[in-house]
Motif scaffolding. Structure first.
Motif, PDB file in Angstrom:
ATOM      1  N   SER A   1      -2.136 -12.132   3.749  1.00 46.55           N
ATOM      2  CA  SER A   1      -2.759 -11.437   2.616  1.00 46.55           C
ATOM      3  C   SER A   1      -2.823 -12.342   1.395  1.00 46.55           C
ATOM      4  CB  SER A   1      -1.960 -10.168   2.286  1.00 46.55           C
ATOM      5  OG  SER A   1      -1.828  -9.335   3.414  1.00 46.55           O
TER       6      SER A   1
ATOM      7  N   PHE B   1      -5.223  -6.554  -3.268  1.00 47.97           N
ATOM      8  CA  PHE B   1      -5.047  -6.563  -1.813  1.00 47.97           C
ATOM      9  C   PHE B   1      -3.801  -5.732  -1.546  1.00 47.97           C
ATOM     10  CE2 PHE B   1      -6.147  -9.008   2.152  1.00 47.97           C
ATOM     11  CZ  PHE B   1      -5.310  -8.290   2.990  1.00 47.97           C
ATOM     12  N   LEU B   2      -3.988  -4.541  -0.961  1.00 44.49           N
ATOM     13  CA  LEU B   2      -2.876  -3.636  -0.673  1.00 44.49           C
ATOM     14  C   LEU B   2      -2.448  -3.834   0.780  1.00 44.49           C
ATOM     15  CD1 LEU B   2      -4.115  -0.406  -2.508  1.00 44.49           C
ATOM     16  CD2 LEU B   2      -2.648  -2.245  -3.361  1.00 44.49           C
TER      17      LEU B   2
ATOM     18  N   ARG C   1       0.864  -1.196   0.000  1.00 44.92           N
ATOM     19  CA  ARG C   1       0.000   0.000   0.000  1.00 44.92           C
ATOM     20  C   ARG C   1       0.900   1.246   0.000  1.00 44.92           C
ATOM     21  NH1 ARG C   1      -5.512   1.056   1.974  1.00 44.92           N
ATOM     22  NH2 ARG C   1      -5.578  -1.022   2.914  1.00 44.92           N
TER      23      ARG C   1
ATOM     24  N   HIS D   1      -7.793  -1.062  -2.625  1.00 45.50           N
ATOM     25  CA  HIS D   1      -7.805  -2.230  -1.739  1.00 45.50           C
ATOM     26  C   HIS D   1      -9.206  -2.836  -1.687  1.00 45.50           C
ATOM     27  CE1 HIS D   1      -6.833  -4.912   1.510  1.00 45.50           C
ATOM     28  NE2 HIS D   1      -7.813  -4.420   2.247  1.00 45.50           N
TER      29      HIS D   1
ATOM     30  N   THR E   1      -1.240   2.951  -5.096  1.00 41.35           N
ATOM     31  CA  THR E   1      -2.481   3.484  -4.548  1.00 41.35           C
ATOM     32  C   THR E   1      -3.151   4.486  -5.484  1.00 41.35           C
ATOM     33  OG1 THR E   1      -1.113   5.096  -3.344  1.00 41.35           O
ATOM     34  CG2 THR E   1      -1.827   3.148  -2.136  1.00 41.35           C
TER      35      THR E   1
END
Length: 412
Positions: A325, A311-312, A296, A306, A301
């Motif tokens: 994650s 999936f950050l 992230r 997300h 970003t």
């Protein structure tokens, strides 16, 4: 996405550069950051369209002191020229515009040797401060891969009227979901189980070490394929120490045309980068509908969300957190399906022809606006002093390192 258009400026007719519709196509000189052979070795087969977007230029000349020999390839002339004779070569070629790929030595070279009334464009791909030199401030336009890069070049003194967002591009006819093709089935047969894919240079930036360590927190059916150039020995040693060497597979490179099959075949595309300038592999993976797990951080970003398209991960240096994650992304079918769909939508603004058209428009505007001038004598002297100091320090460091290694060898 921020507009790629340069702000309008009133300019004097004496400095305005006009190209009649009946004129021959313009001529472009490019200075890549690496020799063309390096991109060929990496499997890039799109160099012609990359350096000549939409075929806009009638002639493209790659001019660089890093080339080994003169040759014709990828629809352009590749010429080796020393830094000393770079300006003379420019005078001989008489380009309509000069483009440096990289805000460090390529920008220094073209800014130091620029010709009167020939515009200079510099593209900056990295937001690390030491890879953005002051020479970028003398360009007529600075093309930034992302907002994060744009902020970095502004900190170096580039005015907002010069900093232009031009992202990387992806060929959506090539990069698309191909999960049910024979090529994907062959990949899955060779790499059974849960397949994690990492594409990128084997470098600190790409955070292979955390991903390798995360495998020890995942079930044994999770395996990872690492594709990219670089020294693999330290990472292989880490995999052995973590007890996951038999779950790591290493490929130096593959042809660009084969990448869509790998993106489509994987259960998870994971490159938990520590920093990035743009990250074209994420857009390629997104276009192929790969479930993406990444850090992230900017610029990811800027174009990934997300829970919607990726999936950050906040704690991307923590192997256990990264493993959780990956596990959620791979084992939660509904979540994976959602981010697959969202990823494909996220890739649409980077479609090849659209970004090519943006780039051509920037070239057209730069060739018609007020042009910069060669650097002043004072700036030239300052650069020369800085270059001398840099090379002196670098040579001294190499000499000291050589002595140290020699002493270690003698002691052994």
């Amino acid at each position: 996405m921020q507009s790629c258009l340069l702000p309008y400026q009133a300019i004097s007719p004496t400095v305005k550069r006009t190209i009649s519709p009946m004129s021959p196509k313009p001529r472009l000189v490019v200075v890549p950051s690496d020799p063309i052979s390096a991109y060929e070795k990496a499997g890039y087969d799109w160099l012609q369209r990359y350096y000549n977007p939409s075929g806009y230029f009638g002639e493209v000349i790659a001019l660089s002191p890093r080339e080994k020999k003169n040759r014709q390839a990828h629809g352009m002339s590749i010429r080796r020229v020393s830094e000393r004779y770079f300006r003379s070569a420019l005078r001989e070629i008489a380009p309509d515009v000069v483009r440096a790929y990289g805000g460090y030595w390529p920008a220094d070279l073209v800014a130091r040797n620029r010709l009167p009334n020939v515009p200079v464009v510099v593209s900056v791909h990295d937001r690390l401060a030491h890879r953005i030199h002051r020479s970028v401030t003398l360009a007529d336009a600075v093309l930034c891969m992302s907002q994060a890069v744009s902020q970095a070049v502004r900190l170096k003194g580039v005015g907002p009227e010069k900093a232009v967002i031009l992202p990387n591009r992806v060929d959506l006819n090539r990069f698309q979901p191909l999960r049910h093709t024979p090529e994907c089935h062959r990949i899955r047969k060779i790499h059974p189980g849960k397949l994690i894919l990492h594409v990128g240079r084997k470098h600190e930036e790409k955070n292979l070490d955390t991903l390798i360590c995360s495998l020890s927190h995942l079930p044994k059916e999770y395996r990872c394929v690492f594709i990219g150039n670089g020294d693999v020995q330290s990472y292989q040693a880490l995999a052995r120490s973590e007890g996951v060497a038999d779950r790591c597979y290493w490929l130096d490179h593959i042809q660009n045309r084969d990448l869509p099959y790998w993106y489509s075949a994987c259960d998870c595309f994971c490159v938990p980068s520590r920093w990035e300038g743009f990250g074209i592999v994420f857009i390629e993976a997104a276009a192929c509908g790969a479930p993406i797990v990444t850090s992230r951080i900017p610029p990811m970003t800027e174009y990934l969300r997300h829970g919607e398209s990726a999936f950050l991960v906040e704690e991307y240096e923590d192997p256990r957190c990264l493993a959780e994650s990956i596990h959620r992304t791979v084992d939660d079918a509904a979540f994976a399906a959602r981010i697959r769909t969202g990823a494909q939508a996220a890739a649409l603004p980077f479609e090849l022809s659209e970004v090519d058209a943006m780039e051509v428009q920037i070239y057209q505007q730069v060739m018609h606006r007020h042009l910069g001038s060669p650097p002043s004598t004072w700036m030239q002297q300052r650069w020369n002093a800085e270059q001398f100091a840099y090379h002196a320090i670098r040579s001294g460091a190499k000499h000291v390192l050589g002595l140290f290694k020699s002493e270690q060898k003698n002691a052994a």
